[in-house]
Design a protein around this motif. Structure first.
Motif, PDB file in Angstrom:
ATOM      1  N   GLY A 175       8.802 -75.134  46.644  1.00  0.00           N
ATOM      2  CA  GLY A 175       8.529 -75.155  45.215  1.00  0.00           C
ATOM      3  C   GLY A 175       8.040 -76.517  44.771  1.00  0.00           C
ATOM      4  O   GLY A 175       7.465 -77.292  45.550  1.00  0.00           O
ATOM      5  N   SER A 176       8.289 -76.842  43.512  1.00  0.00           N
ATOM      6  CA  SER A 176       7.749 -78.050  42.894  1.00  0.00           C
ATOM      7  C   SER A 176       8.255 -79.331  43.556  1.00  0.00           C
ATOM      8  O   SER A 176       9.446 -79.475  43.848  1.00  0.00           O
ATOM      9  CB  SER A 176       8.113 -78.080  41.409  1.00  0.00           C
ATOM     10  OG  SER A 176       7.712 -79.299  40.827  1.00  0.00           O
ATOM     11  N   LEU A 220      19.496 -68.309  40.044  1.00  0.00           N
ATOM     12  CA  LEU A 220      18.428 -68.191  39.059  1.00  0.00           C
ATOM     13  C   LEU A 220      17.786 -69.541  38.779  1.00  0.00           C
ATOM     14  O   LEU A 220      18.472 -70.511  38.462  1.00  0.00           O
ATOM     15  CB  LEU A 220      18.976 -67.609  37.754  1.00  0.00           C
ATOM     16  CG  LEU A 220      19.801 -66.329  37.870  1.00  0.00           C
ATOM     17  CD1 LEU A 220      20.264 -65.884  36.497  1.00  0.00           C
ATOM     18  CD2 LEU A 220      19.006 -65.236  38.563  1.00  0.00           C
ATOM     19  N   GLY A 221      16.441 -69.590  38.893  1.00  0.00           N
ATOM     20  CA  GLY A 221      15.697 -70.776  38.511  1.00  0.00           C
ATOM     21  C   GLY A 221      15.221 -70.648  37.073  1.00  0.00           C
ATOM     22  O   GLY A 221      15.755 -69.838  36.297  1.00  0.00           O
ATOM     23  N   ALA A 222      14.219 -71.436  36.696  1.00  0.00           N
ATOM     24  CA  ALA A 222      13.721 -71.383  35.319  1.00  0.00           C
ATOM     25  C   ALA A 222      13.155 -70.008  35.006  1.00  0.00           C
ATOM     26  O   ALA A 222      13.579 -69.346  34.056  1.00  0.00           O
ATOM     27  CB  ALA A 222      12.669 -72.462  35.110  1.00  0.00           C
ATOM     28  N   PHE A 223      12.185 -69.550  35.811  1.00  0.00           N
ATOM     29  CA  PHE A 223      11.588 -68.237  35.608  1.00  0.00           C
ATOM     30  C   PHE A 223      11.415 -67.487  36.924  1.00  0.00           C
ATOM     31  O   PHE A 223      10.571 -66.603  37.032  1.00  0.00           O
ATOM     32  CB  PHE A 223      10.225 -68.375  34.905  1.00  0.00           C
ATOM     33  CG  PHE A 223      10.318 -68.935  33.514  1.00  0.00           C
ATOM     34  CD1 PHE A 223      10.826 -68.168  32.475  1.00  0.00           C
ATOM     35  CD2 PHE A 223       9.916 -70.229  33.251  1.00  0.00           C
ATOM     36  CE1 PHE A 223      10.924 -68.681  31.191  1.00  0.00           C
ATOM     37  CE2 PHE A 223      10.006 -70.758  31.975  1.00  0.00           C
ATOM     38  CZ  PHE A 223      10.511 -69.983  30.938  1.00  0.00           C
ATOM     39  N   HIS A 224      12.188 -67.863  37.921  1.00  0.00           N
ATOM     40  CA  HIS A 224      12.214 -67.103  39.169  1.00  0.00           C
ATOM     41  C   HIS A 224      13.661 -66.899  39.585  1.00  0.00           C
ATOM     42  O   HIS A 224      14.561 -67.618  39.135  1.00  0.00           O
ATOM     43  CB  HIS A 224      11.407 -67.799  40.272  1.00  0.00           C
ATOM     44  CG  HIS A 224      12.096 -68.974  40.912  1.00  0.00           C
ATOM     45  ND1 HIS A 224      12.321 -70.163  40.245  1.00  0.00           N
ATOM     46  CD2 HIS A 224      12.599 -69.149  42.159  1.00  0.00           C
ATOM     47  CE1 HIS A 224      12.929 -71.014  41.065  1.00  0.00           C
ATOM     48  NE2 HIS A 224      13.111 -70.421  42.227  1.00  0.00           N
ATOM     49  N   SER A 225      13.870 -65.895  40.410  1.00  0.00           N
ATOM     50  CA  SER A 225      15.212 -65.541  40.845  1.00  0.00           C
ATOM     51  C   SER A 225      15.201 -65.327  42.350  1.00  0.00           C
ATOM     52  O   SER A 225      14.177 -64.955  42.929  1.00  0.00           O
ATOM     53  CB  SER A 225      15.693 -64.263  40.149  1.00  0.00           C
ATOM     54  OG  SER A 225      15.537 -64.344  38.743  1.00  0.00           O
ATOM     55  N   CYS A 226      16.343 -65.534  42.989  1.00  0.00           N
ATOM     56  CA  CYS A 226      16.443 -65.368  44.438  1.00  0.00           C
ATOM     57  C   CYS A 226      17.784 -64.727  44.804  1.00  0.00           C
ATOM     58  O   CYS A 226      18.750 -64.808  44.047  1.00  0.00           O
ATOM     59  CB  CYS A 226      16.317 -66.708  45.154  1.00  0.00           C
ATOM     60  SG  CYS A 226      14.733 -67.550  44.924  1.00  0.00           S
ATOM     61  N   ALA A 260      21.125 -76.879  42.672  1.00  0.00           N
ATOM     62  CA  ALA A 260      19.886 -77.426  42.114  1.00  0.00           C
ATOM     63  C   ALA A 260      19.808 -77.147  40.625  1.00  0.00           C
ATOM     64  O   ALA A 260      20.203 -76.077  40.155  1.00  0.00           O
ATOM     65  CB  ALA A 260      18.673 -76.825  42.822  1.00  0.00           C
ATOM     66  N   ASN A 261      19.275 -78.121  39.883  1.00  0.00           N
ATOM     67  CA  ASN A 261      18.965 -77.918  38.487  1.00  0.00           C
ATOM     68  C   ASN A 261      17.505 -78.289  38.278  1.00  0.00           C
ATOM     69  O   ASN A 261      16.753 -78.421  39.242  1.00  0.00           O
ATOM     70  CB  ASN A 261      19.902 -78.716  37.578  1.00  0.00           C
ATOM     71  CG  ASN A 261      20.090 -78.054  36.225  1.00  0.00           C
ATOM     72  OD1 ASN A 261      19.193 -78.039  35.401  1.00  0.00           O
ATOM     73  ND2 ASN A 261      21.273 -77.495  35.996  1.00  0.00           N
ATOM     74  N   VAL A 283      19.984 -66.998  56.665  1.00  0.00           N
ATOM     75  CA  VAL A 283      20.321 -67.741  55.448  1.00  0.00           C
ATOM     76  C   VAL A 283      21.765 -67.439  55.061  1.00  0.00           C
ATOM     77  O   VAL A 283      22.170 -66.280  54.987  1.00  0.00           O
ATOM     78  CB  VAL A 283      19.369 -67.366  54.302  1.00  0.00           C
ATOM     79  CG1 VAL A 283      19.767 -68.064  53.011  1.00  0.00           C
ATOM     80  CG2 VAL A 283      17.934 -67.707  54.683  1.00  0.00           C
ATOM     81  N   VAL A 284      22.541 -68.483  54.813  1.00  0.00           N
ATOM     82  CA  VAL A 284      23.933 -68.301  54.421  1.00  0.00           C
ATOM     83  C   VAL A 284      24.151 -68.566  52.933  1.00  0.00           C
ATOM     84  O   VAL A 284      25.110 -68.068  52.348  1.00  0.00           O
ATOM     85  CB  VAL A 284      24.874 -69.184  55.274  1.00  0.00           C
ATOM     86  CG1 VAL A 284      24.826 -68.750  56.724  1.00  0.00           C
ATOM     87  CG2 VAL A 284      24.502 -70.662  55.157  1.00  0.00           C
ATOM     88  N   SER A 285      23.268 -69.357  52.317  1.00  0.00           N
ATOM     89  CA  SER A 285      23.368 -69.590  50.877  1.00  0.00           C
ATOM     90  C   SER A 285      22.043 -70.138  50.387  1.00  0.00           C
ATOM     91  O   SER A 285      21.218 -70.635  51.171  1.00  0.00           O
ATOM     92  CB  SER A 285      24.502 -70.560  50.526  1.00  0.00           C
ATOM     93  OG  SER A 285      24.224 -71.856  51.019  1.00  0.00           O
ATOM     94  N   LEU A 286      21.829 -70.039  49.076  1.00  0.00           N
ATOM     95  CA  LEU A 286      20.625 -70.619  48.481  1.00  0.00           C
ATOM     96  C   LEU A 286      20.915 -71.061  47.061  1.00  0.00           C
ATOM     97  O   LEU A 286      21.911 -70.673  46.455  1.00  0.00           O
ATOM     98  CB  LEU A 286      19.432 -69.661  48.552  1.00  0.00           C
ATOM     99  CG  LEU A 286      19.505 -68.254  47.966  1.00  0.00           C
ATOM    100  CD1 LEU A 286      19.508 -68.251  46.447  1.00  0.00           C
ATOM    101  CD2 LEU A 286      18.330 -67.431  48.468  1.00  0.00           C
ATOM    102  N   ALA A 287      19.998 -71.869  46.531  1.00  0.00           N
ATOM    103  CA  ALA A 287      20.130 -72.360  45.156  1.00  0.00           C
ATOM    104  C   ALA A 287      18.745 -72.484  44.556  1.00  0.00           C
ATOM    105  O   ALA A 287      17.878 -73.164  45.116  1.00  0.00           O
ATOM    106  CB  ALA A 287      20.842 -73.706  45.126  1.00  0.00           C
ATOM    107  N   ALA A 288      18.519 -71.816  43.442  1.00  0.00           N
ATOM    108  CA  ALA A 288      17.264 -71.925  42.697  1.00  0.00           C
ATOM    109  C   ALA A 288      17.506 -72.818  41.489  1.00  0.00           C
ATOM    110  O   ALA A 288      18.504 -72.663  40.777  1.00  0.00           O
ATOM    111  CB  ALA A 288      16.784 -70.546  42.249  1.00  0.00           C
ATOM    112  N   GLY A 289      16.600 -73.762  41.264  1.00  0.00           N
ATOM    113  CA  GLY A 289      16.729 -74.652  40.118  1.00  0.00           C
ATOM    114  C   GLY A 289      15.373 -75.060  39.609  1.00  0.00           C
ATOM    115  O   GLY A 289      14.519 -75.478  40.403  1.00  0.00           O
TER     116      GLY A 289
END
Length: 260
Positions: free
Chosen positions: A144-145, A70-76, A182-183, A121-127
């Motif tokens: 992203g940003s 989960l990112g700030a206002f997006h999810s993956c 990621a944060n 894809v084996v893993s991901l991180a939203a931040g």
């Protein structure tokens, strides 16, 4: 009508304003803030009970989920077979589908150059407002940003709306990545062999490289004596701090001491 407690969950992830859980059948359920369609159920209404994330069609549930972030206002999420999906806010390209518009249901992440889809894809991180994915073979991709050059792609572009490779200092390939976290303002990764690298904002020393200047490219984490921190098996990026777990089960942290 009453509500039944959740049971048989395989995993749970929490963000600043919502949480999600993967059930025994690979379904994904989320609750909390629905701002910008971040719950993935086609609505912006916040939910106090778990609601299923829907597939792209907005009708059937998203199935075969193996992990979510989960990112700030997006999810993956990653589904069985290595497909990456994102939904929610997309003002900085954090969905990764080259569209620039918010999405109420999961969308496949585009491939390099915006062509095809990102596979294996084996893993991901939203931040924050960006996302990272590790693909088979250890390649690390980000989108992203890139505000204050925090993405780690070595460019000055304000954002990337599809996956681009994360590069090492000097512009070369960035090792075989085993895990990424990621944060909002910085990111850390573990490379096969047990080294840890961080990049982005560094005002509290959260990159762990012995400095407090921001780093637009991955910088190696070092100990108090300036030696590389080796034997790392997992790393986590907090708001203004980072922590790593070593193979000997010790835990090392760096950054703002006020955060624990």
């Amino acid at each position: 009508m009453g509500t039944a407690p959740m049971s048989g969950m395989r995993d749970i992830v929490a963000g600043s304003s919502r949480a999600c859980a993967i059930d025994a059948d690979g379904g994904l359920l989320c609750w909390g803030s629905g701002a910008y369609h971040a719950l993935g159920n086609g609505s912006t209404i916040s939910r106090s009970i778990a609601t299923r994330v829907l597939d792209t069609d907005g009708v059937s549930p998203l199935n075969d989920v193996v992990m979510a972030s989960l990112g700030a206002f997006h999810s993956c999420a990653v589904t069985d077979g290595g497909a990456a999906w994102c939904w929610g806010h997309n003002n900085q390209g954090q969905i990764g589908n080259w569209s620039g518009i918010d999405w109420p249901t999961p969308q496949r992440v585009s491939g390099a150059g915006g062509l095809g889809v990102l596979a294996d894809v084996v893993s991901l991180a939203a931040g924050g407002d960006r996302t990272y994915a590790v693909t088979a073979g250890g390649a690390l991709w980000g989108w992203g940003s890139n505000a204050s050059l925090i993405l780690g792609d070595g460019t000055t572009e304000p954002y990337q709306s599809y996956p681009v490779p994360i590069v090492a200092d000097g512009g070369g390939a960035f090792g075989e990545v085993a895990q990424v976290s990621a944060n909002y303002y910085h990111t850390c990764a573990v490379v096969d062999g047990g080294t840890s690298w961080c990049w982005g904002s560094n005002n509290y020393g959260q990159l762990g490289n012995g400095a407090t200047a921001a780093s637009p490219l991955p910088a190696r984490v070092v100990t108090d004596g300036g030696l590389p921190l080796d034997g790392v098996v997992a790393v986590g990026a907090g708001y203004w701090f980072s922590c790593a777990r070593l193979a000997n089960r010790s835990v090392w942290c760096w950054g703002n001491p006020a955060e624990g």
